[in-house]
Design an enzyme around this catalytic site. Sequence first.
Site, PDB file in Angstrom:
ATOM      1  N   GLY A  45       0.768  -1.240   0.000  1.00  0.00           N
ATOM      2  CA  GLY A  45       0.000   0.000   0.000  1.00  0.00           C
ATOM      3  C   GLY A  45       0.797   1.287   0.000  1.00  0.00           C
ATOM      4  CE1 TYR A 181      -7.793   2.720  10.654  1.00  0.00           C
ATOM      5  CE2 TYR A 181      -9.648   3.903   9.676  1.00  0.00           C
ATOM      6  CZ  TYR A 181      -8.304   3.557   9.676  1.00  0.00           C
ATOM      7  OH  TYR A 181      -7.454   4.056   8.721  1.00  0.00           O
ATOM      8  CG  LEU A 213     -12.903   5.206  -1.105  1.00  0.00           C
ATOM      9  CD1 LEU A 213     -13.388   4.128  -0.147  1.00  0.00           C
ATOM     10  CD2 LEU A 213     -13.958   5.466  -2.176  1.00  0.00           C
TER      11      LEU A 213
HETATM   12  P1  NDP Z   1      -2.167  -1.744   3.744  1.00  0.00           P
HETATM   13  O1  NDP Z   1      -2.958  -2.781   4.465  1.00  0.00           O
HETATM   14  O2  NDP Z   1      -2.010  -1.883   2.265  1.00  0.00           O
HETATM   15  O3  NDP Z   1      -0.712  -1.634   4.398  1.00  0.00           O
HETATM   16  C1  NDP Z   1      -0.572  -1.608   5.790  1.00  0.00           C
HETATM   17  C2  NDP Z   1       0.881  -1.792   6.141  1.00  0.00           C
HETATM   18  O4  NDP Z   1       0.992  -1.769   7.577  1.00  0.00           O
HETATM   19  C3  NDP Z   1       1.447  -3.116   5.658  1.00  0.00           C
HETATM   20  O5  NDP Z   1       2.717  -2.875   5.097  1.00  0.00           O
HETATM   21  C4  NDP Z   1       1.585  -3.930   6.922  1.00  0.00           C
HETATM   22  O6  NDP Z   1       2.735  -4.769   6.813  1.00  0.00           O
HETATM   23  C5  NDP Z   1       1.828  -2.846   7.957  1.00  0.00           C
HETATM   24  N1  NDP Z   1       1.532  -3.274   9.317  1.00  0.00           N
HETATM   25  C6  NDP Z   1       0.341  -3.662   9.833  1.00  0.00           C
HETATM   26  N2  NDP Z   1       0.504  -4.037  11.107  1.00  0.00           N
HETATM   27  C7  NDP Z   1       1.821  -3.894  11.402  1.00  0.00           C
HETATM   28  C8  NDP Z   1       2.615  -4.127  12.546  1.00  0.00           C
HETATM   29  N3  NDP Z   1       2.095  -4.634  13.682  1.00  0.00           N
HETATM   30  N4  NDP Z   1       3.936  -3.860  12.501  1.00  0.00           N
HETATM   31  C9  NDP Z   1       4.477  -3.363  11.369  1.00  0.00           C
HETATM   32  N5  NDP Z   1       3.791  -3.138  10.241  1.00  0.00           N
HETATM   33  C10 NDP Z   1       2.469  -3.404  10.267  1.00  0.00           C
HETATM   34  O7  NDP Z   1      -2.854  -0.342   4.132  1.00  0.00           O
HETATM   35  P2  NDP Z   1      -2.710   1.125   3.501  1.00  0.00           P
HETATM   36  O8  NDP Z   1      -1.440   1.258   2.788  1.00  0.00           O
HETATM   37  O9  NDP Z   1      -3.961   1.430   2.788  1.00  0.00           O
HETATM   38  O10 NDP Z   1      -2.723   2.004   4.831  1.00  0.00           O
HETATM   39  C11 NDP Z   1      -1.561   2.540   5.402  1.00  0.00           C
HETATM   40  C12 NDP Z   1      -1.956   3.492   6.510  1.00  0.00           C
HETATM   41  O11 NDP Z   1      -2.839   4.472   5.991  1.00  0.00           O
HETATM   42  C13 NDP Z   1      -2.687   2.857   7.679  1.00  0.00           C
HETATM   43  O12 NDP Z   1      -2.264   3.486   8.863  1.00  0.00           O
HETATM   44  C14 NDP Z   1      -4.155   3.156   7.391  1.00  0.00           C
HETATM   45  O13 NDP Z   1      -4.925   3.206   8.565  1.00  0.00           O
HETATM   46  C15 NDP Z   1      -4.021   4.537   6.769  1.00  0.00           C
HETATM   47  N6  NDP Z   1      -5.124   4.915   5.898  1.00  0.00           N
HETATM   48  C16 NDP Z   1      -5.531   4.119   4.850  1.00  0.00           C
HETATM   49  C17 NDP Z   1      -6.567   4.533   4.026  1.00  0.00           C
HETATM   50  C18 NDP Z   1      -7.079   3.716   2.914  1.00  0.00           C
HETATM   51  O14 NDP Z   1      -8.247   3.932   2.469  1.00  0.00           O
HETATM   52  N7  NDP Z   1      -6.319   2.776   2.366  1.00  0.00           N
HETATM   53  C19 NDP Z   1      -7.216   5.837   4.215  1.00  0.00           C
HETATM   54  C20 NDP Z   1      -6.732   6.574   5.358  1.00  0.00           C
HETATM   55  C21 NDP Z   1      -5.713   6.136   6.133  1.00  0.00           C
HETATM   56  P3  NDP Z   1       2.891  -6.256   7.401  1.00  0.00           P
HETATM   57  O15 NDP Z   1       1.537  -6.877   7.423  1.00  0.00           O
HETATM   58  O16 NDP Z   1       3.853  -6.889   6.452  1.00  0.00           O
HETATM   59  O17 NDP Z   1       3.480  -6.049   8.764  1.00  0.00           O
HETATM   60  C1  8X3 Z   2      -9.469   4.695   5.878  1.00  0.00           C
HETATM   61  C2  8X3 Z   2     -10.561   5.553   5.340  1.00  0.00           C
HETATM   62  O1  8X3 Z   2     -13.071   5.910   5.293  1.00  0.00           O
HETATM   63  O2  8X3 Z   2     -12.270   3.616   5.264  1.00  0.00           O
HETATM   64  O3  8X3 Z   2      -8.863   5.309   6.962  1.00  0.00           O
HETATM   65  O4  8X3 Z   2     -12.161   4.897   7.277  1.00  0.00           O
HETATM   66  S1  8X3 Z   2     -12.082   4.965   5.826  1.00  0.00           S
END
Ligand code: NDP
Ligand code: 8X3
Length: 282
Positions: A45, A181, A213
């Site tokens: 991501g 969350y 999103l």
């Molecule tokens: P992904 O699920 O694609 O990536 C999440 C990453 O976090 C992975 O690399 C995973 O790696 C890592 N991770 C999870 N748990 C742990 C842990 N305990 N230790 C170390 N690494 C961890 O999610 P996104 O890229 O979409 O999201 C990234 C961030 O952005 C998050 O904080 C999410 O809440 C936030 N976000 C996302 C949105 C969305 O719509 N996608 C919108 C707003 C915010 P691994 O499992 O290999 O450890």
């Molecule tokens: C991720 C965005 O709208 O799914 O943080 O909560 S939402």
Amino acid sequence: MIRARNGKANKRVSSLYIQFGYNPKSPSPSRTINMIVFITGASAGFGAEMARTFVKNGHQVVICARRTDRLEALAAELGDAALPIELDVTDPASIANALAMLPQSWRQIDVLINNAGLALGTKPAHEAPLEDWETMIGTNCTGLVRLTRALLPAMVERGSGLVINLGSVAGHYPYPGGNVYGATKAFVEQFTLNLRADLVGTGVRATNLAPGLCGGTEFSNVRFKGDDAAAAKVYEGTTPLTAKDIAETAYWIATLPPHVNVNSIELMPTCQGFSPFNIKRS
Ligand code: NDP
Ligand code: 8X3
């Protein structure tokens, strides 16, 4: 897994002086040279895309996550500018170990991106599993503050640095099933603003980066616990933000002149908006 990049250190020291404006001959500091960026959650991501963006622009990245096979693949793609390190942000020993394993020439972290995070489930509060809540708090809040606390002192001592924390629109606006969350992301924003309060005068900056999103990552697959059909439905008929949009925003924040601090920035795709209050009528 760790590969030191010898030979970059000297060039780095002089370039950092220029970058952060301490070169008396350079009143307009360049922001383009050789930062070391520590990215959590870089195995997928946003984190993986941020690593690509910083490396493409000439910087070095420490890429951290639990899935080392993913990190190795990304490191193979990015070459010598990427250093993969196994890290579970919920485990203090793993954090200590990851930092201890940094080679000397990688220890001066210019930018920490606290990106590792997750949502689990969309059940209402009275039905959601408590352990899911604990995992979200442990990762999104406790893990983030641990990393920040570990890396901040050196930044303050050097008088420069940046912490970018991944918040979310879920921390700004409530929605059904967002319960813990959203609360973790509200914590992220307030913690970031409180960092700003403490860091004024130190030269260290902090930003809450709050996307809406965003498709093409594993976020919803994780949230729906492997139900990929349910995850795909979230984005049906939309043009969501992409990881590239978020990575470019993080890069923009990190390459602003040192006197500019983005406190909090919120992004949504154009197709996302707001709803009226939900009123239960008899
Ligand atoms: P992904 O699920 O694609 O990536 C999440 C990453 O976090 C992975 O690399 C995973 O790696 C890592 N991770 C999870 N748990 C742990 C842990 N305990 N230790 C170390 N690494 C961890 O999610 P996104 O890229 O979409 O999201 C990234 C961030 O952005 C998050 O904080 C999410 O809440 C936030 N976000 C996302 C949105 C969305 O719509 N996608 C919108 C707003 C915010 P691994 O499992 O290999 O450890
Ligand atoms: C991720 C965005 O709208 O799914 O943080 O909560 S939402």
